[in-house]
Design an enzyme around this catalytic site. Structure first.
Site, PDB file in Angstrom:
ATOM      1  N   CYS A  63       0.837  -1.198   0.000  1.00 35.81           N
ATOM      2  CA  CYS A  63       0.000   0.000   0.000  1.00 35.81           C
ATOM      3  C   CYS A  63       0.875   1.254   0.000  1.00 35.81           C
ATOM      4  O   CYS A  63       1.870   1.319   0.722  1.00 35.81           O
ATOM      5  CB  CYS A  63      -0.918   0.025   1.227  1.00 35.81           C
ATOM      6  N   HIS A  64       0.474   2.241  -0.816  1.00 34.75           N
ATOM      7  CA  HIS A  64       1.211   3.494  -0.889  1.00 34.75           C
ATOM      8  C   HIS A  64       0.781   4.441   0.240  1.00 34.75           C
ATOM      9  O   HIS A  64      -0.415   4.533   0.537  1.00 34.75           O
ATOM     10  CB  HIS A  64       0.964   4.192  -2.226  1.00 34.75           C
ATOM     11  N   GLU A  99      -7.551   0.906   2.666  1.00 34.80           N
ATOM     12  CA  GLU A  99      -7.630   1.751   3.859  1.00 34.80           C
ATOM     13  C   GLU A  99      -8.991   1.620   4.529  1.00 34.80           C
ATOM     14  O   GLU A  99      -9.089   1.521   5.771  1.00 34.80           O
ATOM     15  CB  GLU A  99      -7.360   3.210   3.489  1.00 34.80           C
ATOM     16  N   ASP A 113     -12.773  -6.509  21.476  1.00 37.49           N
ATOM     17  CA  ASP A 113     -11.932  -6.419  22.670  1.00 37.49           C
ATOM     18  C   ASP A 113     -12.685  -5.803  23.847  1.00 37.49           C
ATOM     19  O   ASP A 113     -12.529  -6.244  24.998  1.00 37.49           O
ATOM     20  CB  ASP A 113     -10.691  -5.587  22.350  1.00 37.49           C
TER      21      ASP A 113
END
Length: 305
Positions: A63-64, A99, A113
């Site tokens: 990924c950039h 993203e 969590d």
């Protein structure tokens, strides 16, 4: 990483979804009432997701790094399911779908969590891309246009056999990538009358698109703009402004190009530089977005211009 230097900055967006399934009604009630011991689950998970979006390139090797200009998290509760919607936007050369999916997955993990002390049977369901917009993929989703095109190499040395044509072949290869059924190459010398005669012939043969290469510089034999401009019914300055701006970001000499574009009747004419790099960069700058002009010519999508 994949080379994206040939791409242009455009508005790109993506929406990803993740699903968290609860098995304990008490945990769902605590979530709704904000009485979970670890704190406000929705706000904490949202913050984690926004951080994850911005750190995607640090964790996904291919990924950039890119500027995140908008990101949001929304929740939908349906019975015992929490649906997480992560939307991301940027103006850049590559998309933001990874993203968005990364952000959605971290939101889901944070929800897990924080609720696991109350529900041992929590399950993270599908994480998937719902929507992606922007870039060249938008055009590829549209119906292909059946266009007939001609590539005209304008060069004394090519016609004389002194130099091999590379620019015309590169342009033809690019055209075949984007909705063009036929892209034949022709050669003509740097003569104003010869250029005009050949272009008129190509127009009469029913070409929807004519792309010339060569003769747009400042040498005495560079007369392509002078030959083409009188043939145009409607010039489109924005096309070559875009191409020059794109080229200028890659070479300081792009500003010297006198390229032009416009319609002669129903035929779009593009006069591109003669160097292979200049021709290819101009094609990269203009395609496939330029194909929208044919939608407009048909009367479709004119309100978008």
């Amino acid at each position: 990483m994949v080379d994206i230097t040939s791409k242009s900055n455009t508005l790109r967006s993506a929406i990803a979804q993740a699903v968290v399934k609860l098995s304990n009604a008490g945990a769902m009630e605590a979530l709704r009432n904000k009485t979970v011991p670890k704190g406000d689950v929705f706000e904490m998970a949202k913050a984690a997701g926004l951080l994850a979006v911005k750190r995607t390139s640090d964790l996904i090797p291919d990924c950039h790094p890119l500027p995140i200009e908008f990101a949001s998290v929304k929740y939908e509760i349906q019975e015992m399911e929490i649906r997480i919607l992560m939307e991301v936007k940027t103006v850049y050369k590559t998309g933001v779908e990874v993203e968005a999916m990364h952000g959605a997955s971290v939101v889901a993990l944070t929800v897990y969590d924080m609720l696991k002390p109350l529900d041992k049977g929590i399950e993270i369901g599908s994480i998937r891309l719902l929507e992606k917009k922007g870039g060249k993929s938008d055009r590829s989703k549209k119906e292909k246009l059946a266009l007939k095109a001609a590539v005209l190499i304008i060069s004394d040395s090519v016609v004389a056999g002194i130099r091999e044509d590379k620019s015309g072949k590169a342009i033809a290869a690019k055209l075949k990538t984007w909705s063009v059924n036929e892209a034949n190459c022709y050669e003509v010398s740097d003569s104003l009358s010869d250029i005009q005669s050949k272009i008129r012939q190509l127009i009469n043969e029913g070409n929807n698109l004519i792309v010339t290469t060569g003769g747009t510089g400042l040498s005495p034999r560079d007369v392509t703009p002078e030959a083409i401009r009188p043939l145009l019914d409607r010039e489109i300055p924005g096309l070559m402004e875009t191409a020059r701006a794109y080229g200028q970001a890659r070479t300081p000499f792009a500003m010297l190009s006198r390229s032009l574009a416009g319609f002669s009747g129903d035929t779009l004419i593009l006069a591109l530089p003669g160097s292979p790099a200049g021709a290819v960069e101009s094609m990269d700058a203009l395609f496939p977005q330029i194909l929208h002009v044919f939608d407009v010519k048909k009367g479709a999508g004119h309100d978008e211009v």
